[in-house]
Design a protein around this motif. Structure first.
Motif, PDB file in Angstrom:
ATOM      1  N   ILE B  50       4.745   9.547  -7.901  1.00  0.00           N
ATOM      2  CA  ILE B  50       5.617   8.379  -8.050  1.00  0.00           C
ATOM      3  C   ILE B  50       6.808   8.847  -8.886  1.00  0.00           C
ATOM      4  N   TRP B  83       6.239   4.089  -4.935  1.00  0.00           N
ATOM      5  CA  TRP B  83       4.996   3.461  -5.388  1.00  0.00           C
ATOM      6  C   TRP B  83       3.865   3.625  -4.376  1.00  0.00           C
ATOM      7  N   LEU B  86       0.570   5.584  -4.886  1.00  0.00           N
ATOM      8  CA  LEU B  86      -0.582   5.094  -5.656  1.00  0.00           C
ATOM      9  C   LEU B  86      -1.683   4.477  -4.806  1.00  0.00           C
ATOM     10  N   SER B  90      -1.173   6.186   1.083  1.00  0.00           N
ATOM     11  CA  SER B  90      -0.092   6.897   0.367  1.00  0.00           C
ATOM     12  C   SER B  90       1.007   7.414   1.299  1.00  0.00           C
ATOM     13  N   ALA B 109       0.518  11.046  -8.812  1.00  0.00           N
ATOM     14  CA  ALA B 109      -0.187   9.780  -8.579  1.00  0.00           C
ATOM     15  C   ALA B 109      -1.677   9.914  -8.896  1.00  0.00           C
ATOM     16  N   SER B 110      -2.277  11.060  -8.499  1.00  0.00           N
ATOM     17  CA  SER B 110      -3.729  11.228  -8.732  1.00  0.00           C
ATOM     18  C   SER B 110      -4.046  11.247 -10.225  1.00  0.00           C
ATOM     19  N   GLN B 113      -3.730   7.784 -11.711  1.00  0.00           N
ATOM     20  CA  GLN B 113      -4.916   7.000 -11.330  1.00  0.00           C
ATOM     21  C   GLN B 113      -6.079   7.318 -12.280  1.00  0.00           C
ATOM     22  N   ILE B 130       3.527  -2.227 -11.905  1.00  0.00           N
ATOM     23  CA  ILE B 130       3.559  -1.949 -10.455  1.00  0.00           C
ATOM     24  C   ILE B 130       3.569  -3.276  -9.684  1.00  0.00           C
TER      25      ILE B 130
END
Lengths: 274, 151
Positions: B50, B83, B86, B90, B109-110, B113, B130
Motif C-alpha cells: 500500500i 488499498w 490489503l 489484492s 501489505a502482508s 496485516q 482504511i
C-alpha cells in the motif's frame, strides 16, 4: 428593487457581445436602456419577445451599472433560442428579484465557495464583490468543479483570482479527457486539500442539484453548522415574483424568499435536491 | 529525503498513530520515487504494497473500452492509495502513475496485516482509516458516476 414601475414590464437591453464559455454555455453582454442595479445573488428575468422568459442570476459585477452579463447554459427551448441570438439583437430584462447573499454576515470570516458547472455564473458575480471588499474578509477559498476541462467556464478568471491576496482557488474535473494539471475527481475532493477555520467560516454552494447535495453533505461532515451553509436554490423560478407559485419550496417561494437559503432553512423540505 | 517518525507525524495518514506505532510501520516501509508519467501500478495487477503519498501528485484511472485510458482521480500528499493490496484477491481497481516527480512510502501489505493481527488497538485505528478512506472514495465515486451519467 425592480427598475421599472410595472414589475412585468421589461427594460430593453442590447446584446453587445457573446462569449463562448464552453460547448453548452455562452455569456451575453447586455447594455440596458436604463441603469440596472442588482445585489449579488439576486436574479433577473430575461425576455425574448414572442419566445418566452427565463430567470438568470447575473454573472457580472454588481458594481457595474451600465452593463450586465448573463451566462446561459443551453438546456431547453428558451435557452436554446437565447443561444441563437446575435450581437445587436435586443432582449428584455425584468428585475432584479429575490434576495441575494447576506454579505454583511460574511465580514470577518473565512468564506468557502463550492461551485460546479454553470453554478459559477452567480459565483462570479459574488467573487467580484468579494474582491472589491476583500479587506472585510479573512480569506476566500473557491473550489470549482466541472465535468471535463472543456466544460470549465471563465477560464481566464482563474489566473486573475490566483493573483489576488487572500484568495485561494482549486479546480477539479470529473474526467480528464485532455491534458489537465489540476485535480481530477469530483469537486468535493478539493475540500480535502484546504485549510479552513470552520468555526469562523461560512460556506456557499452553487451548482447542479447533484453537486449541491454531495457538496452540502461533505460540508456537514467537515463540521459546518447548518446555519453557515448558504445554498443558491436557483430552480423552478418562473414569474420572478412569487405570484405564480411555480417556485414553491415548502412554505417558501424561491423567487421571493430566495434564491439564497441556508441549509438550516430548507433541510427538511421535500425534494430540495430535485 | 530522510523519513523519520517526526516527519511522518506531519502526514495526514499517520496523525492518529503514536510514535511507537509509526516506528513499527516505518520498519516495514520503504521510500520509493517515481518520475513524471512513470507507472506505479497497472489496472488489474496483483498488489503487494500500500502507498502513502509523501510528495507530488499521482493520477488514478481506468481503461474504458472504446475510449482508452480515462484519468479519474488525483492523489495528493498525505493520502493513501493501492488499498486493494490489503484485501484478497489484492488486485488493483485502477492504474496509477506519477503526474509529477513523486515520493511514496510503500508499506508491505502482508507485514501491516501482521501488525494489525498482533495489536488490536493499532488494528482498529488502522482499519478505521482504511474504512474512512474507502467510504469517502465510494461516496465520491457515486457522485462522479451520477455526474458522468448526466453528460
Amino acid at each position: 428593487m425592480p427598475v421599472t414601475e410595472n414589475i412585468y414590464e421589461p427594460v430593453k437591453a442590447k446584446l453587445t457581445n457573446i462569449i463562448d464559455e464552453s460547448p453548452l454555455i455562452k455569456t451575453l453582454v447586455l447594455v440596458p436602456e436604463k441603469e440596472f442595479s442588482f445585489k449579488t445573488g439576486e436574479f433577473i428575468e430575461l425576455t425574448l419577445n414572442g419566445i418566452g422568459e427565463a430567470p438568470f442570476t447575473p454573472s457580472s459585477s454588481p458594481l457595474v451599472k451600465d452593463k450586465l452579463e448573463i451566462t446561459v447554459m443551453k438546456a431547453g427551448y428558451v435557452t436554446g433560442k437565447i443561444h441563437q441570438l446575435n450581437i445587436g439583437d435586443v432582449v428584455g430584462i425584468r428585475g432584479p428579484f429575490g434576495k441575494g447573499y447576506p454579505l454583511e454576515k460574511f465580514y470577518g470570516k473565512e468564506v468557502l465557495i463550492v461551485g460546479g458547472g454553470c453554478g459559477f455564473a452567480p459565483i462570479r458575480s459574488l467573487l467580484y464583490k468579494l474582491i472589491a471588499e476583500k479587506e472585510k474578509f479573512k480569506k476566500v477559498i473557491f473550489c470549482y468543479g466541472s465535468k471535463t476541462p472543456k466544460d470549465c467556464i471563465y477560464k481566464t478568471l482563474f489566473k486573475e483570482l490566483r493573483n489576488i491576496e487572500k484568495f485561494q482557488v482549486l479546480r477539479s474535473v470529473d474526467m480528464a479527457d485532455e491534458p489537465w494539471d489540476e485535480t481530477i475527481g469530483v469537486v468535493t475532493v478539493l475540500l480535502d486539500q484546504i485549510k479552513i477555520d470552520i468555526n469562523n467560516s461560512l460556506a456557499i454552494v452553487c451548482g447542479p442539484p447533484v453537486m449541491m447535495k454531495f457538496g452540502t453533505i461533505r460540508l456537514l461532515e467537515m463540521g459546518y453548522r447548518e446555519t453557515d451553509i448558504y445554498l443558491s436554490m436557483e430552480k423552478n423560478m418562473s414569474c420572478g415574483l412569487g405570484k405564480c407559485g411555480h417556485c414553491m419550496l415548502g412554505d417558501y417561494l424561491v423567487c421571493k424568499d430566495g434564491p439564497v437559503f441556508t441549509y438550516n432553512e430548507i433541510k427538511g423540505l421535500p425534494d430540495i435536491w430535485r | 529525503m530522510e523519513i523519520t517518525v517526526e516527519s511522518l507525524k506531519k502526514i495526514t495518514f499517520f496523525k492518529e498513530f503514536d510514535s511507537v506505532t509509526i516506528e513499527k510501520i516505518l520498519k516495514i516501509s520503504e521510500l520509493q520515487e517515481f518520475d513524471v508519467e512513470e507507472k506505479i501500478f497497472d489496472e488489474h495487477q496483483k498488489l503487494i504494497d500500500i502507498f502513502v503519498l509523501l510528495e507530488g501528485k499521482v493520477i488514478l484511472g481506468i481503461n474504458v473500452p472504446g475510449k482508452g485510458k480515462i484519468n479519474l482521480g488525483t492523489i495528493h500528499p498525505g493520502q493513501l492509495f493501492s488499498w486493494s493490496a490489503l484485501f484478497p484477491p489484492s488486485i488493483s481497481t485502477a492504474y496509477a502513475f506519477a503526474d509529477v516527480p513523486v515520493k511514496v512510502l510503500s508499506i508491505k501489505a502482508s507485514k501491516i496485516q501482521e501488525l494489525v493481527g498482533d495489536n488490536d488497538t493499532f488494528g482498529y485505528k488502522f482499519m478505521k482509516i482504511i474504512g474512512q478512506t474507502l467510504s469517502k472514495r465510494l461516496s465520491d465515486t457515486r457522485f462522479q458516476l451520477i455526474n458522468m451519467a448526466s453528460v
